[in-house]
Design an enzyme around this catalytic site. Structure first.
Site, PDB file in Angstrom:
ATOM      1  N   ARG A 162       0.935  -1.013   0.000  1.00 47.51           N
ATOM      2  CA  ARG A 162       0.055   0.530   0.326  1.00 47.51           C
ATOM      3  C   ARG A 162       0.967   1.138   0.255  1.00 47.51           C
ATOM      4  O   ARG A 162       0.171   1.943   0.315  1.00 47.51           O
ATOM      5  CB  ARG A 162      -0.901   0.143   1.369  1.00 47.51           C
ATOM      6  CG  ARG A 162      -1.524  -1.038   1.197  1.00 47.51           C
ATOM      7  CD  ARG A 162      -2.518  -0.813  -0.127  1.00 47.51           C
ATOM      8  NE  ARG A 162      -4.276  -1.210   0.471  1.00 47.51           N
ATOM      9  CZ  ARG A 162      -4.473  -2.594   0.172  1.00 47.51           C
ATOM     10  NH1 ARG A 162      -3.735  -3.493  -0.684  1.00 47.51           N
ATOM     11  NH2 ARG A 162      -5.560  -3.242  -0.242  1.00 47.51           N
ATOM     12  N   SER A 237     -10.845  -0.557   2.583  1.00 49.28           N
ATOM     13  CA  SER A 237     -10.333  -0.720   3.971  1.00 49.28           C
ATOM     14  C   SER A 237      -9.752   1.185   4.540  1.00 49.28           C
ATOM     15  O   SER A 237      -8.644   1.371   4.038  1.00 49.28           O
ATOM     16  CB  SER A 237      -8.042  -1.663   3.909  1.00 49.28           C
ATOM     17  OG  SER A 237      -9.076  -2.607   3.210  1.00 49.28           O
ATOM     18  N   GLU A 333      -5.273   4.303   6.086  1.00 51.92           N
ATOM     19  CA  GLU A 333      -4.772   3.965   4.857  1.00 51.92           C
ATOM     20  C   GLU A 333      -5.661   5.216   4.057  1.00 51.92           C
ATOM     21  O   GLU A 333      -4.825   5.421   2.537  1.00 51.92           O
ATOM     22  CB  GLU A 333      -5.435   2.458   4.502  1.00 51.92           C
ATOM     23  CG  GLU A 333      -4.657   2.202   2.810  1.00 51.92           C
ATOM     24  CD  GLU A 333      -5.362   1.431   2.349  1.00 51.92           C
ATOM     25  OE1 GLU A 333      -6.536   2.064   1.006  1.00 51.92           O
ATOM     26  OE2 GLU A 333      -5.420  -0.322   2.429  1.00 51.92           O
TER      27      GLU A 333
HETATM   28  N1  EPU Z   1     -11.030 -10.208   9.678  1.00 50.78           N
HETATM   29  C1  EPU Z   1     -11.307 -10.402  11.263  1.00 50.78           C
HETATM   30  N2  EPU Z   1     -12.323  -8.984  10.984  1.00 50.78           N
HETATM   31  C2  EPU Z   1     -12.991  -8.678  10.392  1.00 50.78           C
HETATM   32  C3  EPU Z   1     -12.346  -8.233  10.048  1.00 50.78           C
HETATM   33  C4  EPU Z   1     -10.660  -9.659   9.048  1.00 50.78           C
HETATM   34  O1  EPU Z   1     -11.433 -11.398  11.911  1.00 50.78           O
HETATM   35  O2  EPU Z   1     -13.873  -7.697  10.627  1.00 50.78           O
HETATM   36  C5  EPU Z   1      -9.555 -11.667  10.206  1.00 50.78           C
HETATM   37  C6  EPU Z   1      -9.927 -12.393   8.602  1.00 50.78           C
HETATM   38  O3  EPU Z   1     -10.949 -13.493   9.249  1.00 50.78           O
HETATM   39  C7  EPU Z   1      -8.814 -12.789   8.518  1.00 50.78           C
HETATM   40  C8  EPU Z   1      -8.356 -11.583   8.157  1.00 50.78           C
HETATM   41  O4  EPU Z   1      -8.633 -10.950   9.298  1.00 50.78           O
HETATM   42  O5  EPU Z   1      -8.224 -14.496   8.800  1.00 50.78           O
HETATM   43  C9  EPU Z   1      -7.760 -10.893   7.309  1.00 50.78           C
HETATM   44  O6  EPU Z   1      -9.008 -11.055   6.232  1.00 50.78           O
HETATM   45  P1  EPU Z   1      -9.582 -10.220   5.289  1.00 50.78           P
HETATM   46  O7  EPU Z   1      -9.235 -11.489   4.411  1.00 50.78           O
HETATM   47  O8  EPU Z   1     -10.486 -10.688   5.418  1.00 50.78           O
HETATM   48  O9  EPU Z   1      -8.635  -9.390   4.322  1.00 50.78           O
HETATM   49  P2  EPU Z   1      -7.849  -8.122   5.136  1.00 50.78           P
HETATM   50  O10 EPU Z   1      -6.318  -8.117   5.578  1.00 50.78           O
HETATM   51  O11 EPU Z   1      -9.194  -8.015   6.100  1.00 50.78           O
HETATM   52  C10 EPU Z   1      -6.688  -6.327   2.118  1.00 50.78           C
HETATM   53  C11 EPU Z   1      -6.925  -5.670   2.210  1.00 50.78           C
HETATM   54  C12 EPU Z   1      -8.373  -5.964   1.445  1.00 50.78           C
HETATM   55  C13 EPU Z   1      -8.588  -6.538   0.591  1.00 50.78           C
HETATM   56  C14 EPU Z   1      -8.195  -7.981   0.884  1.00 50.78           C
HETATM   57  C15 EPU Z   1      -8.275  -9.310   0.394  1.00 50.78           C
HETATM   58  C16 EPU Z   1      -5.714  -4.804   3.348  1.00 50.78           C
HETATM   59  C17 EPU Z   1      -5.332  -2.917   4.013  1.00 50.78           C
HETATM   60  N3  EPU Z   1      -6.649  -4.864   3.042  1.00 50.78           N
HETATM   61  O12 EPU Z   1      -7.879  -6.800   3.829  1.00 50.78           O
HETATM   62  O13 EPU Z   1      -8.183  -4.306   0.532  1.00 50.78           O
HETATM   63  O14 EPU Z   1      -9.625  -6.500   0.007  1.00 50.78           O
HETATM   64  O15 EPU Z   1      -6.935  -8.109   1.856  1.00 50.78           O
HETATM   65  O16 EPU Z   1      -7.441  -9.317  -0.450  1.00 50.78           O
HETATM   66  O17 EPU Z   1      -4.693  -4.636   3.220  1.00 50.78           O
HETATM   67  C18 EPU Z   1      -8.770  -1.922   0.525  1.00 50.78           C
HETATM   68  O18 EPU Z   1      -7.715  -2.175   0.616  1.00 50.78           O
HETATM   69  O19 EPU Z   1      -9.838  -1.114   0.173  1.00 50.78           O
HETATM   70  C19 EPU Z   1      -9.178  -3.766   0.660  1.00 50.78           C
HETATM   71  C20 EPU Z   1     -10.555  -4.146   0.796  1.00 50.78           C
END
Ligand code: EPU
Length: 337
Positions: A162, A237, A333
């Protein structure tokens, strides 16, 4: 060029915050951009791309320049490689769909990300195991001092999680006008290892997925977890996933052994901010007309008519609470304006 005065920026930011621009212009050519920057009539300027990565907390006392440069084309094509170019004002997802209609592979995992093509390199957008830098060839950008167009190769963009040169020392000095991508034509490399994609493809009963199937799976996952900005204002995010040192992680893991995490290197570990925020008790919390999304705690939402400052204060409360409980700092972010 048509300069408008005192117009609402509500339609131009995905959070749907109703602040005013002192002056506003929609620009559809590089020549128009150069005219604006060489004139002394507009001392204060503010660049607006897709408006999908910002939280507006006040009126903009400047000329807001809406980048509306449109066009996409194939630059060159060989057996299994194609170089495509998109101008900065194209909507990201529509551009991804165009590449998939042409059967060009590489952008399918990045389906349905809000925003425009021109802003995609700034924060090296990423989702479901793919980052923009994986398919990025180069971009052109207007140097706001010399008013010359410069080319940035992948290396010179200094991409990171990012992050890029456009968020660091080139910040405010350039306007990205177009981006070129290296895509595949026949032998596509699929990225389906990301857990949710595998299970979504299984649910779709697809055993030999195409790039179009992967895109459909990503769209289904995003639609199930992330609010559609056309219905509920948001900027995706709101926070970055924090990257902490191994020693900090070992301390954290002792207290919270079940927390998900990803090893970044021998020295660093990434912890999902969504997990931290959920376990700090904020997931689904609603305050009047804004709050934390009920299905993904990383996303702050405007249910209609919310004030940018209220959302900013909520984000600060979340940061303070997460720091107090987990001893981990999470950073925004989105750009706070
Ligand atoms: N999780 C929770 N609670 C929540 C959300 C997530 O416990 O409310 C846990 C999930 O269970 C999982 C982990 O966190 O174990 C990761 O969750 P997820 O796969 O949904 O991905 P993320 O790390 O929360 C990132 C990106 C998203 C992207 C997703 C999928 C960042 C800041 N965000 O989210 O990007 O869509 O991975 O690759 O890196 C964006 O930047 O606008 C965005 C949506």
């Amino acid at each position: 060029m048509h300069i408008q005065h005192n117009i609402s920026l509500k339609p131009y930011n995905t959070f749907g915050i109703d602040v005013k621009a002192k002056q506003f212009v929609s620009v559809s050519s590089i020549e128009e951009l150069k005219d604006i920057y060489s004139s002394s009539a507009y001392p204060q300027k503010f660049i607006l791309g897709g408006g999908s990565n910002m939280l507006l907390t006040k009126d903009i006392d400047a000329l807001v320049i809406h980048l509306n440069l449109k066009g996409k084309q194939i630059i060159s094509q060989s057996d299994n490689k194609v170089l495509v170019q998109s101008l900065a004002g194209e909507n990201w997802h529509e551009f991804v769909l165009w590449t998939l209609e042409n059967d060009f592979g590489g952008l399918e995992n990045l389906s349905l990300i809000p925003g425009n093509v021109g802003t995609s390199p700034i924060q090296n957008i990423g989702a479901y195991g793919v980052e923009l830098k994986d398919v990025f060839h180069s971009c052109s950008a207007l140097n706001l001092e010399t008013l010359e167009i410069e080319t940035f190769t992948k290396d010179s963009c200094e991409f990171d999680y990012r992050n890029s040169i456009f968020k660091q020392h080139a910040k405010g000095k350039y306007i990205i006008t177009s981006v070129m991508f290296n895509l595949s034509v026949k032998e596509h490399t699929l990225h389906t290892n990301y857990g949710a994609i595998t299970s979504e493809l299984q649910a779709m009963m697809v055993t030999e997925p195409t790039i179009q199937d992967v895109s459909k799976a990503v769209i289904a996952i995003r639609e199930s977890k992330l609010p559609n900005p056309k219905e509920i204002g948001n900027s995706g995010s709101f926070f970055k996933n924090p990257i902490i040192s191994k020693s900090e992680f070992l301390k954290f893991k002792k207290n919270f052994p079940d927390a998900p995490h990803y090893i970044v290197s021998d020295e660093e570990v990434k912890v999902p901010a969504g997990w931290l925020i959920e376990h700090a008790g904020f997931k689904g919390k609603t305050f009047d007309n804004y709050g934390v999304h009920k299905k993904q705690a990383l996303v702050l939402v405007n249910y209609g008519g919310a004030n940018g400052n209220d959302i900013l204060k909520l984000s600060q409360l979340i940061q303070e609470t997460v720091a107090r409980i987990f001893d981990i700092n999470i950073e925004a972010e989105v750009n706070i304006i």
